[in-house]
Design a protein around this motif. Structure first.
Motif, PDB file in Angstrom:
ATOM      1  N   VAL A  74     -51.169  81.165-177.960  1.00 52.74           N
ATOM      2  CA  VAL A  74     -51.767  82.493-177.788  1.00 52.74           C
ATOM      3  C   VAL A  74     -52.688  82.832-178.956  1.00 52.74           C
ATOM      4  O   VAL A  74     -53.821  83.308-178.763  1.00 52.74           O
ATOM      5  N   THR A  75     -52.235  82.590-180.167  1.00 54.07           N
ATOM      6  CA  THR A  75     -53.052  82.918-181.336  1.00 54.07           C
ATOM      7  C   THR A  75     -54.324  82.068-181.374  1.00 54.07           C
ATOM      8  O   THR A  75     -55.393  82.561-181.753  1.00 54.07           O
ATOM      9  N   ALA A  76     -54.220  80.812-180.984  1.00 53.40           N
ATOM     10  CA  ALA A  76     -55.403  79.949-180.945  1.00 53.40           C
ATOM     11  C   ALA A  76     -56.397  80.448-179.900  1.00 53.40           C
ATOM     12  O   ALA A  76     -57.614  80.443-180.126  1.00 53.40           O
ATOM     13  N   LEU A  77     -55.878  80.900-178.747  1.00 58.87           N
ATOM     14  CA  LEU A  77     -56.744  81.427-177.694  1.00 58.87           C
ATOM     15  C   LEU A  77     -57.454  82.692-178.156  1.00 58.87           C
ATOM     16  O   LEU A  77     -58.665  82.860-177.939  1.00 58.87           O
ATOM     17  N   VAL A  78     -56.721  83.593-178.805  1.00 53.47           N
ATOM     18  CA  VAL A  78     -57.316  84.840-179.302  1.00 53.47           C
ATOM     19  C   VAL A  78     -58.381  84.530-180.344  1.00 53.47           C
ATOM     20  O   VAL A  78     -59.467  85.130-180.340  1.00 53.47           O
TER      21      VAL A  78
END
Length: 253
Positions: A74-78
């Motif tokens: 999720v953090t990589a996507l954001v």
């Protein structure tokens, strides 16, 4: 006969439009400029101190330990979603949406310009501080390619915070404003958490980004909306007063 956009009647129509807070005059313009300058000086000073003594390095490593499984994805996507090129595309899309919904070109230009003038000058702090990124060799789950530009502040967090603040100001008086505030705070928190969990920024980088926007935004809006935009005639939603002897204007006794 069709009236031109510069005619007194057309100008009068523009002047009768409800004043959006994003286009409104600044109440204390000198204060906005002083606060922006003070924010710049303070953040550069604080950044130089943090560069010499990275007191949040331990917290940075602890946050990076969360960069696993779903949290890591999720953090990589954001982070990728709000990288510079997608950020520009997002700004263009939102600007078009503002124009389409309101039908007001001046408001759309004010939206885009205020975001840009808040976001881009943050590089002055980056250059002035030149803080290195967190040491990848000390992180439990470092990214494959650590960015090579300075770490302080985070451009990702500055951009997201600038968008959120601009939307909140633009929605002043609207029933959607409370929702925008809640969603905006969550979005900024997620973005700040993402850059630290990934390990590309220290926590203080993210905090400095938020402080930058809060301190600089009023001056950025003042400069863009009240100083630069009025130089373009068709962007003047509130035109200069029409002379009494102008054709088509009836004087009241």
């Amino acid at each position: 006969m069709r009236l031109s956009s510069s005619s007194p009647v057309s100008a009068s129509r523009r002047s009768r439009r409800p004043r959006n807070a994003l286009l409104a005059p600044a109440r204390h313009p000198a204060t906005a400029l002083i606060v922006a300058l003070a924010t710049l000086v303070f953040l550069i000073s604080a950044g130089l101190a943090l560069r010499a003594a990275p007191i949040d390095a331990g917290l940075s490593r602890a946050m990076n330990a969360l960069h696993i499984d779903g949290t890591g994805q999720v953090t990589a996507l954001v982070y990728d979603l709000f990288s510079p090129v997608p950020a520009i595309i997002i700004t263009v899309m939102l600007t078009g949406l503002v124009w389409a919904i309101t039908g007001r070109l001046a408001l759309a230009v004010a939206f885009a310009g205020t975001i840009a003038l808040t976001w881009i000058p943050a590089d002055l702090v980056k250059i002035g501080v030149d803080r290195p990124r967190p040491d990848a060799t000390l992180l439990p789950h470092p990214v494959a390619h650590m960015p090579i530009d300075p770490s302080y502040p985070s451009g990702h967090v500055v951009f997201v915070t600038a968008i959120v603040v601009t939307i909140i100001v633009m929605l002043k008086g609207s029933r959607w404003r409370p929702t925008a505030i809640v969603v905006g705070v969550v979005l900024v928190a997620v973005m700040a958490g993402s850059v630290t969990v990934i390990g590309v920024h220290y926590p203080t980088d993210a905090a400095a980004s938020i402080l930058w926007v809060l301190g600089v935004f009023p001056a950025a809006r003042l400069i863009w909306v009240r100083m630069i935009m009025p130089l373009v005639p068709f962007l003047r939603e509130v035109p200069r007063s029409v002379p009494h002897d102008a054709p088509g204007v009836r004087r009241r006794g």
